[in-house]
Scaffold this active site. Structure first.
Site, PDB file in Angstrom:
ATOM      1  N   HIS A 222      32.858  38.140  12.346  1.00 25.83           N
ATOM      2  CA  HIS A 222      34.175  37.603  12.802  1.00 25.83           C
ATOM      3  C   HIS A 222      34.762  37.994  13.971  1.00 25.83           C
ATOM      4  O   HIS A 222      34.809  39.188  14.132  1.00 25.83           O
ATOM      5  CB  HIS A 222      35.210  37.324  11.523  1.00 25.83           C
ATOM      6  CG  HIS A 222      35.562  38.341  10.774  1.00 25.83           C
ATOM      7  ND1 HIS A 222      36.804  39.148  11.222  1.00 25.83           N
ATOM      8  CD2 HIS A 222      34.891  39.114   9.760  1.00 25.83           C
ATOM      9  CE1 HIS A 222      36.639  40.305  10.383  1.00 25.83           C
ATOM     10  NE2 HIS A 222      35.706  40.246   9.530  1.00 25.83           N
TER      11      HIS A 222
ATOM     12  N   ASP B  29      26.009  27.534  31.795  1.00 29.01           N
ATOM     13  CA  ASP B  29      25.149  26.488  32.388  1.00 29.01           C
ATOM     14  C   ASP B  29      24.169  27.224  33.161  1.00 29.01           C
ATOM     15  O   ASP B  29      24.008  28.805  32.894  1.00 29.01           O
ATOM     16  CB  ASP B  29      26.360  25.985  33.411  1.00 29.01           C
ATOM     17  CG  ASP B  29      26.861  26.895  34.360  1.00 29.01           C
ATOM     18  OD1 ASP B  29      26.103  27.913  34.758  1.00 29.01           O
ATOM     19  OD2 ASP B  29      27.883  26.253  34.811  1.00 29.01           O
TER      20      ASP B  29
ATOM     21  N   ARG C 281      37.947  32.405  36.559  1.00 30.18           N
ATOM     22  CA  ARG C 281      36.544  32.836  36.594  1.00 30.18           C
ATOM     23  C   ARG C 281      36.115  34.476  36.389  1.00 30.18           C
ATOM     24  O   ARG C 281      35.273  34.636  35.704  1.00 30.18           O
ATOM     25  CB  ARG C 281      36.117  32.605  37.902  1.00 30.18           C
ATOM     26  CG  ARG C 281      34.670  32.755  38.253  1.00 30.18           C
ATOM     27  CD  ARG C 281      34.456  32.412  39.757  1.00 30.18           C
ATOM     28  NE  ARG C 281      33.179  32.749  40.433  1.00 30.18           N
ATOM     29  CZ  ARG C 281      32.822  33.013  41.350  1.00 30.18           C
ATOM     30  NH1 ARG C 281      33.771  32.830  42.802  1.00 30.18           N
ATOM     31  NH2 ARG C 281      31.513  33.373  41.607  1.00 30.18           N
TER      32      ARG C 281
ATOM     33  N   TYR D  59      31.561  24.580  36.087  1.00 26.75           N
ATOM     34  CA  TYR D  59      32.498  24.992  35.220  1.00 26.75           C
ATOM     35  C   TYR D  59      31.894  24.456  33.648  1.00 26.75           C
ATOM     36  O   TYR D  59      32.859  24.382  32.944  1.00 26.75           O
ATOM     37  CB  TYR D  59      33.830  24.660  35.646  1.00 26.75           C
ATOM     38  CG  TYR D  59      34.190  24.849  36.714  1.00 26.75           C
ATOM     39  CD1 TYR D  59      34.559  26.355  37.187  1.00 26.75           C
ATOM     40  CD2 TYR D  59      34.473  24.155  37.863  1.00 26.75           C
ATOM     41  CE1 TYR D  59      34.797  26.705  38.603  1.00 26.75           C
ATOM     42  CE2 TYR D  59      35.015  24.355  39.226  1.00 26.75           C
ATOM     43  CZ  TYR D  59      35.154  25.797  39.386  1.00 26.75           C
ATOM     44  OH  TYR D  59      35.499  26.193  40.456  1.00 26.75           O
ATOM     45  N   GLY D  60      30.812  24.575  33.498  1.00 24.04           N
ATOM     46  CA  GLY D  60      30.244  24.120  32.014  1.00 24.04           C
ATOM     47  C   GLY D  60      30.072  25.126  31.054  1.00 24.04           C
ATOM     48  O   GLY D  60      29.394  24.916  30.088  1.00 24.04           O
ATOM     49  N   ASN D  61      30.371  26.394  31.289  1.00 29.47           N
ATOM     50  CA  ASN D  61      30.395  27.426  30.467  1.00 29.47           C
ATOM     51  C   ASN D  61      31.365  27.381  29.282  1.00 29.47           C
ATOM     52  O   ASN D  61      32.434  26.869  29.561  1.00 29.47           O
ATOM     53  CB  ASN D  61      30.467  28.727  31.293  1.00 29.47           C
ATOM     54  CG  ASN D  61      29.748  28.755  32.460  1.00 29.47           C
ATOM     55  OD1 ASN D  61      28.364  28.961  32.597  1.00 29.47           O
ATOM     56  ND2 ASN D  61      30.398  28.995  33.491  1.00 29.47           N
TER      57      ASN D  61
END
EC number: 5.1.3.29
Length: 146
Positions: A22, A30, A109, A131-133
């Site tokens: 946890h 990406d 970023r 920006y797909g991360n």
């Protein structure tokens, strides 16, 4: 193959998800993300979209309920734009499994890169969206009682 395990989950990714404790974070990146520069534990999921991985991971993964935003995505660099449909697609994939999705934090970023460096692992996907991360923070798995 195992029954009940989504075929997008490789044995290596299943092992990493099980090892995480946890508060640990995992990056689903990406295809353009500098994963090998930032981290030593990199898993390949070439050709698989992040929304598909989220649908596969979510039944096995407890999102951290003790933080306000257990998901993090990179914010657009000043002067650039991002497609909000990417976030919507990811949240819809989680909600499809959980009924609802946790909140998302937008991270600058280089701060995102810093978090990726200390994440448990980075998964390079076939995602091509700018920006797909996304970073997932693992929570405490509920104890099942009789």
């Amino acid at each position: 193959m195992l029954k009940g395990i989504h075929p997008a989950l490789s044995p290596e990714l299943l092992k990493v998800l099980a090892e995480m404790g946890h508060g640990d974070e995992i990056v689903l990146s990406d295809a353009h993300f500098p994963a090998h520069q930032l981290h030593h534990k990199v898993i390949r999921a070439d050709g698989i979209q992040i929304a598909t991985l989220l649908e596969a991971i979510t039944p096995l993964f407890e999102y951290d309920q003790y933080v306000e935003r257990p998901l993090a995505m990179m914010q657009a660099v000043h002067g650039d734009s991002l497609d909000l449909a990417v976030e919507e697609r990811y949240l819809a994939a989680i909600a499809k499994i959980n009924g609802k999705a946790p909140l998302v934090e937008r991270v600058e970023r280089f701060a995102f890169y810093d978090r990726a460096k200390i994440a448990y692992a980075v998964v390079i996907t076939g995602e091509l969206a700018k920006y797909g991360n996304i970073i997932l923070k693992k929570g405490v798995t509920p104890v099942l009682t009789d």
